[in-house]
Scaffold this active site. Structure first.
Site, PDB file in Angstrom:
ATOM      1  N   PHE A  33      30.352  52.745  67.884  1.00 11.90           N
ATOM      2  CA  PHE A  33      30.776  51.922  66.745  1.00 11.90           C
ATOM      3  C   PHE A  33      31.075  52.872  65.577  1.00 11.90           C
ATOM      4  O   PHE A  33      30.507  52.780  64.501  1.00 11.90           O
ATOM      5  CB  PHE A  33      29.705  50.900  66.351  1.00 11.90           C
ATOM      6  CG  PHE A  33      29.191  50.069  67.488  1.00 11.90           C
ATOM      7  CD1 PHE A  33      29.836  48.885  67.849  1.00 11.90           C
ATOM      8  CD2 PHE A  33      28.066  50.451  68.217  1.00 11.90           C
ATOM      9  CE1 PHE A  33      29.361  48.097  68.899  1.00 11.90           C
ATOM     10  CE2 PHE A  33      27.588  49.679  69.267  1.00 11.90           C
ATOM     11  CZ  PHE A  33      28.229  48.493  69.612  1.00 11.90           C
ATOM     12  N   CYS A  41      23.188  46.077  60.259  1.00 10.97           N
ATOM     13  CA  CYS A  41      23.710  45.854  58.908  1.00 10.97           C
ATOM     14  C   CYS A  41      23.707  44.372  58.569  1.00 10.97           C
ATOM     15  O   CYS A  41      24.418  43.922  57.684  1.00 10.97           O
ATOM     16  CB  CYS A  41      25.105  46.436  58.765  1.00 10.97           C
ATOM     17  SG  CYS A  41      26.300  45.723  59.889  1.00 10.97           S
TER      18      CYS A  41
HETATM   19  N1  SAH Z   1      29.583  53.865  61.987  1.00 13.91           N
HETATM   20  C1  SAH Z   1      30.603  53.555  61.028  1.00 13.91           C
HETATM   21  C2  SAH Z   1      30.658  52.092  60.629  1.00 13.91           C
HETATM   22  C3  SAH Z   1      30.701  51.136  61.775  1.00 13.91           C
HETATM   23  S1  SAH Z   1      31.196  49.517  61.364  1.00 13.91           S
HETATM   24  C4  SAH Z   1      30.410  54.420  59.811  1.00 13.91           C
HETATM   25  O1  SAH Z   1      29.390  55.088  59.713  1.00 13.91           O
HETATM   26  O2  SAH Z   1      31.276  54.431  58.941  1.00 13.91           O
HETATM   27  C5  SAH Z   1      31.244  48.792  62.942  1.00 13.91           C
HETATM   28  C6  SAH Z   1      32.384  49.269  63.837  1.00 13.91           C
HETATM   29  O3  SAH Z   1      32.193  48.691  65.105  1.00 13.91           O
HETATM   30  C7  SAH Z   1      33.770  48.871  63.397  1.00 13.91           C
HETATM   31  O4  SAH Z   1      34.567  50.022  63.295  1.00 13.91           O
HETATM   32  C8  SAH Z   1      34.303  47.965  64.518  1.00 13.91           C
HETATM   33  O5  SAH Z   1      35.680  48.189  64.806  1.00 13.91           O
HETATM   34  C9  SAH Z   1      33.467  48.396  65.674  1.00 13.91           C
HETATM   35  N2  SAH Z   1      33.219  47.418  66.738  1.00 13.91           N
HETATM   36  C10 SAH Z   1      32.965  46.090  66.637  1.00 13.91           C
HETATM   37  N3  SAH Z   1      32.656  45.576  67.839  1.00 13.91           N
HETATM   38  C11 SAH Z   1      32.728  46.607  68.722  1.00 13.91           C
HETATM   39  C12 SAH Z   1      32.491  46.730  70.119  1.00 13.91           C
HETATM   40  N4  SAH Z   1      32.115  45.680  70.850  1.00 13.91           N
HETATM   41  N5  SAH Z   1      32.653  47.946  70.682  1.00 13.91           N
HETATM   42  C13 SAH Z   1      33.020  49.005  69.959  1.00 13.91           C
HETATM   43  N6  SAH Z   1      33.241  48.953  68.630  1.00 13.91           N
HETATM   44  C14 SAH Z   1      33.088  47.769  68.022  1.00 13.91           C
END
Ligand code: SAH
Length: 396
Positions: free
Chosen positions: A230, A339
């Site tokens: 993520f 979060c």
């Molecule tokens: N780690 C990042 C923030 C993550 S926000 C930082 O530190 O800036 C959450 C992220 O999860 C988003 O980019 C979204 O696109 C992604 N996401 C949501 N559902 C997901 C899934 N099932 N598999 C992979 N990514 C996912």
């Protein structure tokens, strides 16, 4: 002096306590009755069941949060008061955000800065402003002017395209209110350069709440094989490289986010493997392949936007923690995040620790962290603490 002759919202007995403690919200089901003609987006006086003054705020019948209080004191809501709050918010960031190599932070964090529904993020020379509460809409220009005069940005973008606005009864649109939007917005965070999509990205474009945790990961990464799940635009992944990682893989489901990870790796002359995939599937497949990592970061989106979904959310957190732990040998580090305000800290911690128990593994809790301090927590308003960041080391 408070406003006179405003409609009066009477709160049911029992709900005055949180207001006295400084909570800024009155939900629809906490209202006993309303006296006078209320208009959505206009001011009301809130009193308790005995008629005692609790505060003044904006009414919106279309929102679950029917009243958002601007003050608990007897004072008038004026443009000067709003501008002063913006200045105070900027001043706080000047106070706490003196960080070498960092030119970006959250300037206004809604209710926690006593500006309900207002978000402002500074991304280098660009400020992104969002107004998500109907009552604040008419102060947009006042807020923008105060931000420009305090911060002197090259550009202020009003990015009012969050779906929450529709729920509050407002339209979605994006507009430059000051200066000109550069073709690309590149910020610096602890010396790392990041290209941020302030127009088409998620939320305001970047999650500034993780700055401090991004930096924290570095110390565990010397010669490590690191997996950032993520990843969004690669905050943890790039910091892992900066910490001396041997190999870093970043995974996100969003194609545009993965494109930005690549761009950001290039901006810093760093090497990051990128994967565009659903992390649930990816993690399962990696476990099957018997992959091993020294450090794994999990930072999923909010699984639960309501208290009712908590059991499902716990299952989600547990599943990814289980997969991650299966790939971490003794000494390996897991940094896992939630979060969602609705997920209490203790429930989250216990959920993750139960994954270790299921695997008959002992773990050490390195630390439990939070959102960065430009997202301050307002006393009396627990909703302002939402990010939980749990760091574990596998002992065996
Ligand atoms: N780690 C990042 C923030 C993550 S926000 C930082 O530190 O800036 C959450 C992220 O999860 C988003 O980019 C979204 O696109 C992604 N996401 C949501 N559902 C997901 C899934 N099932 N598999 C992979 N990514 C996912």
């Amino acid at each position: 002096m408070a406003h006179e002759n405003l409609p009066v919202v009477h709160v049911i007995n029992g709900r005055q306590k949180k207001l006295l403690q400084g909570h800024p919200w009155v939900y629809g089901n906490e209202i006993e009755r309303v006296e006078g003609e209320v208009v959505d987006g206009e001011l009301v006086t809130v009193v308790d069941f005995r008629g005692r003054y609790m505060g003044t705020g904006f009414y919106n019948s279309r929102s679950l949060i029917t009243v958002r209080l601007l003050t608990h004191r007897s004072e008038e809501i004026t443009v000067e008061l709003i501008a002063a709050r913006v200045r105070a918010a900027c001043e706080y960031r000047r106070f706490v955000m003196n960080r070498p190599g960092t030119d970006s932070c959250r300037l206004i964090y809604g209710e926690a800065d006593r500006l309900p529904g207002v978000i402002a993020d500074r991304f280098g020379d660009v400020i992104v402003l969002q107004v998500l509460a109907l009552g604040m809409e008419k102060y947009t220009q006042v807020i923008a002017d105060a931000l420009v005069s305090c911060e002197k940005p090259g550009c202020l973008l009003l990015q009012n395209d969050d779906a929450i606005r529709r729920k509050e009864g407002m339209e979605c649109f994006t507009k430059v209110l000051h200066g000109e939007l550069p073709e690309e917005t590149v910020i610096s965070e602890n010396g790392i350069r990041l290209s941020v999509d302030v127009k088409g990205g998620q939320k305001t474009g970047y999650f500034l709440d993780q700055k401090d945790n991004h930096l924290f990961v570095r110390q565990f990464c010397r010669d490590a094989r690191v997996l950032d799940c993520f990843s969004y635009i690669g905050g943890f992944a790039l910091n892992a490289v900066a910490g001396g990682a041997r190999e870093v893989t970043a995974v996100d489901i969003s194609e545009s986010a993965v494109e930005l990870i690549k761009r950001n790796a290039q901006l810093n002359g760093m090497q990051v493997n990128t994967v565009c995939a659903n992390c649930f599937d990816f993690l399962r497949a990696q476990v099957k392949e018997k992959q091993k990592y020294d450090v794994i970061v999990l930072d999923p989106p909010a699984f639960t936007k309501a208290h009712a979904n908590m059991a499902n959310a716990c299952r989600g957190y547990k599943e990814i923690a289980l997969s991650a732990m299966r790939m971490l040998p003794a000494g390996g580090v897991l940094a896992t995040h939630s979060c969602s305000y609705h997920m209490p800290e203790d429930v989250f911690v216990n959920t993750v620790l139960s994954a270790a128990q299921d695997l008959h593994r002992q773990v050490r809790v390195i630390t439990l962290r939070r959102q960065d301090i430009d997202h301050p927590v307002l006393a009396g308003y627990p909703e302002s603490h939402y990010l939980k960041s749990l760091w574990l080391q596998m002992l065996d």
